[in-house]
Design a protein around this motif. Structure first.
Motif, PDB file in Angstrom:
ATOM      1  N   GLY A 277       0.828  -1.203   0.000  1.00 35.72           N
ATOM      2  CA  GLY A 277       0.000   0.000   0.000  1.00 35.72           C
ATOM      3  C   GLY A 277       0.865   1.257   0.000  1.00 35.72           C
ATOM      4  N   GLN A 278       1.918   1.226   0.836  1.00 39.07           N
ATOM      5  CA  GLN A 278       2.811   2.377   0.870  1.00 39.07           C
ATOM      6  C   GLN A 278       3.526   2.560  -0.471  1.00 39.07           C
ATOM      7  OE1 GLN A 278       5.448   1.752   4.169  1.00 39.07           O
ATOM      8  NE2 GLN A 278       3.792   1.691   5.701  1.00 39.07           N
ATOM      9  N   LEU A 279       3.910   1.408  -1.087  1.00 33.71           N
ATOM     10  CA  LEU A 279       4.593   1.489  -2.380  1.00 33.71           C
ATOM     11  C   LEU A 279       3.676   2.061  -3.456  1.00 33.71           C
ATOM     12  CD1 LEU A 279       7.066   0.871  -4.091  1.00 33.71           C
ATOM     13  CD2 LEU A 279       6.188  -1.445  -4.428  1.00 33.71           C
ATOM     14  N   ASN A 280       2.417   1.651  -3.446  1.00 32.81           N
ATOM     15  CA  ASN A 280       1.468   2.194  -4.430  1.00 32.81           C
ATOM     16  C   ASN A 280       1.326   3.704  -4.286  1.00 32.81           C
ATOM     17  OD1 ASN A 280       0.904  -0.222  -5.701  1.00 32.81           O
ATOM     18  ND2 ASN A 280      -0.773  -0.733  -4.310  1.00 32.81           N
ATOM     19  N   GLN A 281       1.299   4.144  -3.019  1.00 31.06           N
ATOM     20  CA  GLN A 281       1.194   5.577  -2.796  1.00 31.06           C
ATOM     21  C   GLN A 281       2.455   6.288  -3.292  1.00 31.06           C
ATOM     22  OE1 GLN A 281      -1.471   7.298  -1.731  1.00 31.06           O
ATOM     23  NE2 GLN A 281      -0.276   9.154  -2.179  1.00 31.06           N
ATOM     24  N   THR A 282       3.613   5.664  -3.020  1.00 29.27           N
ATOM     25  CA  THR A 282       4.870   6.245  -3.497  1.00 29.27           C
ATOM     26  C   THR A 282       4.904   6.299  -5.020  1.00 29.27           C
ATOM     27  OG1 THR A 282       6.015   5.400  -1.536  1.00 29.27           O
ATOM     28  CG2 THR A 282       7.377   6.011  -3.437  1.00 29.27           C
ATOM     29  N   ILE A 283       4.423   5.213  -5.656  1.00 29.58           N
ATOM     30  CA  ILE A 283       4.408   5.176  -7.125  1.00 29.58           C
ATOM     31  C   ILE A 283       3.503   6.272  -7.672  1.00 29.58           C
ATOM     32  CG2 ILE A 283       3.659   3.805  -9.106  1.00 29.58           C
ATOM     33  CD1 ILE A 283       4.610   1.331  -7.607  1.00 29.58           C
ATOM     34  N   ALA A 284       2.344   6.438  -7.012  1.00 30.98           N
ATOM     35  CA  ALA A 284       1.428   7.497  -7.470  1.00 30.98           C
ATOM     36  C   ALA A 284       2.091   8.868  -7.352  1.00 30.98           C
ATOM     37  CB  ALA A 284       0.142   7.445  -6.657  1.00 30.98           C
ATOM     38  N   ASP A 285       2.781   9.077  -6.191  1.00 31.86           N
ATOM     39  CA  ASP A 285       3.460  10.374  -6.014  1.00 31.86           C
ATOM     40  C   ASP A 285       4.562  10.553  -7.051  1.00 31.86           C
ATOM     41  OD1 ASP A 285       1.793  10.737  -3.869  1.00 31.86           O
ATOM     42  OD2 ASP A 285       3.279  10.127  -2.359  1.00 31.86           O
ATOM     43  N   ARG A 286       5.341   9.502  -7.281  1.00 29.62           N
ATOM     44  CA  ARG A 286       6.439   9.605  -8.242  1.00 29.62           C
ATOM     45  C   ARG A 286       5.904   9.773  -9.662  1.00 29.62           C
ATOM     46  NH1 ARG A 286      11.210   7.607  -5.874  1.00 29.62           N
ATOM     47  NH2 ARG A 286      11.168   8.394  -3.733  1.00 29.62           N
ATOM     48  N   THR A 287       4.792   9.106  -9.952  1.00 28.85           N
ATOM     49  CA  THR A 287       4.201   9.251 -11.290  1.00 28.85           C
ATOM     50  C   THR A 287       3.778  10.687 -11.548  1.00 28.85           C
ATOM     51  OG1 THR A 287       3.435   6.955 -11.223  1.00 28.85           O
ATOM     52  CG2 THR A 287       2.391   8.408 -12.825  1.00 28.85           C
ATOM     53  N   GLU A 288       3.182  11.274 -10.517  1.00 29.33           N
ATOM     54  CA  GLU A 288       2.761  12.668 -10.663  1.00 29.33           C
ATOM     55  C   GLU A 288       3.979  13.568 -10.848  1.00 29.33           C
ATOM     56  OE1 GLU A 288       0.148  15.877 -10.950  1.00 29.33           O
ATOM     57  OE2 GLU A 288      -0.171  13.709 -11.050  1.00 29.33           O
ATOM     58  N   ALA A 289       5.031  13.294 -10.060  1.00 31.83           N
ATOM     59  CA  ALA A 289       6.246  14.097 -10.200  1.00 31.83           C
ATOM     60  C   ALA A 289       6.873  13.888 -11.581  1.00 31.83           C
ATOM     61  CB  ALA A 289       7.242  13.716  -9.100  1.00 31.83           C
ATOM     62  N   LEU A 290       6.843  12.648 -12.076  1.00 34.25           N
ATOM     63  CA  LEU A 290       7.400  12.359 -13.395  1.00 34.25           C
ATOM     64  C   LEU A 290       6.599  13.067 -14.492  1.00 34.25           C
ATOM     65  CD1 LEU A 290       9.497  10.809 -15.025  1.00 34.25           C
ATOM     66  CD2 LEU A 290       7.934   8.847 -15.064  1.00 34.25           C
ATOM     67  N   ARG A 291       5.276  13.137 -14.291  1.00 32.26           N
ATOM     68  CA  ARG A 291       4.453  13.830 -15.286  1.00 32.26           C
ATOM     69  C   ARG A 291       4.844  15.300 -15.358  1.00 32.26           C
ATOM     70  NH1 ARG A 291       0.050  16.837 -15.366  1.00 32.26           N
ATOM     71  NH2 ARG A 291      -0.215  16.707 -13.101  1.00 32.26           N
ATOM     72  N   HIS A 292       5.015  15.909 -14.194  1.00 34.02           N
ATOM     73  CA  HIS A 292       5.450  17.310 -14.177  1.00 34.02           C
ATOM     74  C   HIS A 292       6.836  17.458 -14.807  1.00 34.02           C
ATOM     75  CE1 HIS A 292       2.029  18.795 -11.973  1.00 34.02           C
ATOM     76  NE2 HIS A 292       2.231  17.949 -10.955  1.00 34.02           N
ATOM     77  N   ALA A 293       7.741  16.477 -14.514  1.00 33.00           N
ATOM     78  CA  ALA A 293       9.088  16.535 -15.086  1.00 33.00           C
ATOM     79  C   ALA A 293       9.039  16.384 -16.603  1.00 33.00           C
ATOM     80  CB  ALA A 293       9.966  15.439 -14.474  1.00 33.00           C
ATOM     81  N   ASN A 294       8.165  15.490 -17.090  1.00 35.72           N
ATOM     82  CA  ASN A 294       8.025  15.316 -18.547  1.00 35.72           C
ATOM     83  C   ASN A 294       7.495  16.583 -19.206  1.00 35.72           C
ATOM     84  OD1 ASN A 294       9.003  12.714 -18.688  1.00 35.72           O
ATOM     85  ND2 ASN A 294       6.993  11.774 -18.363  1.00 35.72           N
ATOM     86  N   GLU A 295       6.565  17.225 -18.508  1.00 32.02           N
ATOM     87  CA  GLU A 295       6.050  18.476 -19.059  1.00 32.02           C
ATOM     88  C   GLU A 295       7.156  19.527 -19.135  1.00 32.02           C
ATOM     89  OE1 GLU A 295       2.806  19.551 -16.574  1.00 32.02           O
ATOM     90  OE2 GLU A 295       1.421  18.041 -17.410  1.00 32.02           O
ATOM     91  N   ALA A 296       7.962  19.581 -18.051  1.00 36.31           N
ATOM     92  CA  ALA A 296       9.079  20.527 -18.054  1.00 36.31           C
ATOM     93  C   ALA A 296      10.096  20.169 -19.128  1.00 36.31           C
ATOM     94  CB  ALA A 296       9.747  20.543 -16.680  1.00 36.31           C
ATOM     95  N   LEU A 297      10.342  18.841 -19.295  1.00 38.36           N
ATOM     96  CA  LEU A 297      11.288  18.389 -20.311  1.00 38.36           C
ATOM     97  C   LEU A 297      10.775  18.700 -21.708  1.00 38.36           C
ATOM     98  CD1 LEU A 297      13.943  16.932 -20.889  1.00 38.36           C
ATOM     99  CD2 LEU A 297      12.677  14.767 -20.877  1.00 38.36           C
ATOM    100  N   ALA A 298       9.455  18.531 -21.904  1.00 38.56           N
ATOM    101  CA  ALA A 298       8.873  18.853 -23.201  1.00 38.56           C
ATOM    102  C   ALA A 298       9.045  20.340 -23.501  1.00 38.56           C
ATOM    103  CB  ALA A 298       7.407  18.451 -23.229  1.00 38.56           C
ATOM    104  N   LYS A 299       8.830  21.179 -22.469  1.00 39.55           N
ATOM    105  CA  LYS A 299       9.010  22.614 -22.665  1.00 39.55           C
ATOM    106  C   LYS A 299      10.475  22.936 -22.970  1.00 39.55           C
ATOM    107  CE  LYS A 299       8.037  27.084 -20.503  1.00 39.55           C
ATOM    108  NZ  LYS A 299       9.334  27.633 -20.879  1.00 39.55           N
TER     109      LYS A 299
END
Length: 531
Positions: A277-299
Motif C-alpha cells: 500500500g505504501q509502495l502504491n502511494q509512493t508510485i502514485a506520487d512519483r508518477t505525478e512528479a514524473l508527469r510534471h518533469a516530462n512536461e518541463a522536459l517537453a518545454k
C-alpha cells in the motif's frame, strides 16, 4: 516408539527375516531332496549292477556245467572262463565301492543306518567269497577226483554254488529295492513338508506385508496427504493451516515446521500488503512528479528547438552576406587559393553545419542524421587537409598525406571529412610544438584505415581511458587546454554510427613515429565499399 524411521526399519527387518527364512527353508529342502534322490539313484545303480552280476553268474554256471559234462581240460576251461570271471570280479569291485561310499555318506551320529548299510556289504562279501571258493574247488576237483566220479562231484559243486549264491543275490537286490523305495518315499514326504512350510511362510509373509501396510505405511500416507493439502493451501496463499503435530516422529516434526512456516508467511503477507500500500502511494506520487518533469522536459525540448532555429536563422543572415561578398570577389578575379577562396569555402561549410543544426532541431530525437553512401576516403582526407592548411601554415606545422585515390568506403563523406578536420585541429592545438602532422591511408580487404599522427608530447595512460567521453579533457601537460572536450567524443560517435571505429594510441608505435617525441596516433576505420 516415536521414530518413524526406526519403525519402518524394524518392519522391513521382520519382512527381510521372513524372506531369509524362506530362502533357508528352500535351500535346506533342496539339499535333503537331493540327498534322497542320490540315495535312490545309487540304489538303482546297484540294482543294475546286481542284475548284471546275476546274468554273468548264470553264464558262469552254464560254462561250468558244460565243462563238468564234457570233461574238457583245465586250460580250455580257464580260457573260456577268463573274460567272464574278470567281468564278475570288476562288478563285485564296483558294488563294494558303491556300498563303501554309501556307508560313508551316513552321518556319524546315525549308527543304526551305518550298521544296516554295513550289513549289505557283508552280504556282497559272502557272494564274492562263495564265487571265489567255488572256482577254487572246481579247479581242485577237476584235478584230483577220479574221472568216473568227476562229473558228479563237479555238478554237486555247481548246485551248491547256485543254491548258496541265489539267496544272497536276491537279498541284496531286495535290500537295494527297499532303499530305493524308501528314498522315493522320503522325497515325496519331504516335498509335502516343504509345500506346507512354503505355504505357511507365504501366508506369514502376506500377513506381515498387510500388517506393515495397514498399521504403519497407510497411516503415514494419510498424514502425507494432509501435508500435500496443506502445501497446496499455502501455495494458494491461504496460510490458515493447522496440522496435527502431537506425534514426535519425523512427519510430526515436519507438520510442526509447516505450521510455523504458514504462520511466518501469514505475518509476512500482512507486512507485504502494508508495504505494498505504501509502495502504491509512493508510485502514485512519483508518477505525478514524473508527469510534471516530462512536461518541463517537453518545454525544455521545445525551447531547445526554438533556440537552434533562432540561432541558425541569426547565423544564416550574416553568413549569406559573407558568401555573397566572397563570391563577388572571386568573380572579380580574386584567386581561388587566396583569402577569399578560403573564406568562401569556410562559409559554405559553416552553412552546411547550420543546416545540420536545423535538422537536429526538427528531428524527434534531437540527434544527427548520417547519410550512408560510397565515397573516397583519400578525397575526404585531402579536403580536410585543405581546410586546415592555412592554420597549419600559421602555426608552422607541416601536414603530409600518404595514400592513393580510390580507397572507397561506406559512410557519410561530409561528417567523415569533418571528423578528420577535427583530428587535425586537435593535433594543431595540442601538439603544434612537434612541428609535423602525418596522415596516411592503408586498406585491407575488409576495411580502410586513416591514421592521424603527431609529434607532440602524447597523452597519459589515465587520460587515454576517458578522452572519448563527452566533456573530458587531458588533465596534465600541454594537452590540457581550453575547450569543451566535445571533439573526440563526437568523432567517436560519428564513426560508431557508420559501423566504423576510432582508436587512440599514445605513444605512437615505433613503425609509425614521425619524430622523437611520444606523439599521439588516432586511427579512423571504415568498412570498404562492396564492388
Amino acid at each position: 516408539m516415536r521414530s518413524l524411521r526406526a519403525r519402518l526399519a524394524i518392519g522391513a527387518a521382520i519382512i527381510g527375516l521372513v524372506a531369509v527364512l524362506s530362502s533357508a527353508l528352500t535351500i535346506r529342502g533342496m539339499a535333503l531332496m537331493s540327498a534322497q534322490v542320490q540315495v535312490a539313484v545309487t540304489a538303482e545303480k546297484r540294482i543294475q549292477r546286481l542284475s548284471d552280476l546275476a546274468t554273468q553268474v548264470g553264464s558262469l554256471i552254464v560254462i561250468l556245467y558244460e565243462a563238468a559234462q564234457s570233461g574238457v581240460d583245465a586250460d580250455t576251461r580257464n580260457a573260456r572262463l577268463e573274460g567272464l570271471t574278470a567281468g564278475i570280479r570288476r562288478n563285485f569291485a564296483a558294488i563294494r565301492a558303491d556300498l563303501d561310499q554309501n556307508v560313508g555318506d551316513v552321518a556319524q551320529s546315525d549308527l543304526d543306518e551305518q550298521s544296516r548299510r554295513a550289513t549289505r556289504s557283508i552280504g556282497v562279501a559272502r557272494m564274492e567269497a562263495l564265487f571265489e571258493g567255488t572256482l577254487e574247488q572246481f579247479d581242485e576237483a577237476s584235478e584230483i577226483t577220479a574221472p568216473d566220479q568227476r562229473a558228479a562231484q563237479l555238478q554237486g559243486l555247481i548246485n551248491a554254488f547256485s543254491i548258496g549264491f541265489d539267496p544272497l543275490l536276491n537279498a541284496a537286490v531286495t535290500e537295494d529295492r527297499r532303499a530305493r523305495e524308501a528314498a522315493i518315499a522320503q522325497v515325496d514326504a519331504l516335498r509335502d513338508r516343504l509345500t506346507r512350510a512354503a505355504f505357511a511362510v507365504g501366508v506369514l509373509a502376506l500377513l506381515l506385508v498387510a500388517g506393515f501396510y495397514y498399521f504403519l505405511v497407510r497411516p503415514q500416507l494419510s498424514r502425507l496427504d494432509q501435508l500435500r493439502v496443506a502445501s497446496r493451501s499455502i501455495g494458494n496463499e491461504n496460510f490458515k493451516v493447522s496440522l496435527p503435530d502431537e506425534q514426535g516422529d519425523e512427519i510430526g516434526l515436519l507438520f510442526k515446521a509447516t505450521n510455523e512456516m504458514a504462520a511466518s508467511l501469514a505475518a509476512r503477507k500482512s507486512a507485504v500488503e502494508s508495504e505494498w500500500g505504501q509502495l502504491n502511494q509512493t508510485i502514485a506520487d512519483r508518477t505525478e512528479a514524473l508527469r510534471h518533469a516530462n512536461e518541463a522536459l517537453a518545454k525544455t525540448d521545445e525551447d531547445r528547438r526554438r533556440f537552434f532555429a533562432d540561432v541558425s536563422h541569426e547565423l544564416r543572415t550574416p553568413l549569406t552576406v559573407i558568401l555573397m561578398e566572397a563570391e563577388l570577389a572571386l568573380k572579380s578575379g580574386a584567386p581561388q587559393d587566396g583569402p577569399y577562396g578560403v573564406i568562401h569555402g569556410r562559409a559554405r561549410r559553416l552553412n552546411q553545419r547550420i543546416d545540420d543544426l536545423l535538422r537536429i532541431a526538427r528531428s524527434d530525437g534531437g540527434l544527427l542524421s548520417l547519410e550512408r553512401a560510397t565515397f573516397d576516403l583519400y578525397r575526404a582526407a585531402q579536403a580536410a587537409v585543405a581546410d586546415m592548411q592555412s592554420l597549419a601554415d600559421n602555426a608552422g606545422v607541416t601536414i603530409t598525406l600518404g595514400g592513393v585515390f580510390g580507397t572507397n568506403v561506406e559512410g557519410d563523406e561530409n561528417w567523415t571529412r569533418q571528423v578528420v578536420t577535427g583530428l587535425i585541429e586537435n593535433a594543431l592545438r595540442h601538439a603544434k610544438d612537434g612541428g609535423s602532422i602525418a596522415l596516411n591511408i592503408n586498406a585491407t580487404a575488409r576495411e580502410a584505415n586513416l591514421r592521424v599522427i603527431d609529434n607532440g608530447p602524447g597523452i597519459s595512460e589515465e587520460d587515454l581511458k576517458v578522452v572519448t567521453n563527452r566533456f573530458a579533457q587531458a588533465s596534465t601537460g600541454k594537452a590540457a587546454s581550453n575547450g569543451f572536450g566535445i571533439g573526440l567524443s563526437l568523432a567517436h560517435w560519428v564513426m560508431t554510427e557508420q559501423k566504423g571505429k576510432l582508436t587512440i594510441q599514445s605513444p605512437v608505435p615505433a613503425a609509425f613515429k614521425i619524430g622523437p617525441n611520444a606523439g599521439t596516433m588516432v586511427t579512423v576505420s571504415l568498412l570498404r565499399a562492396s564492388g
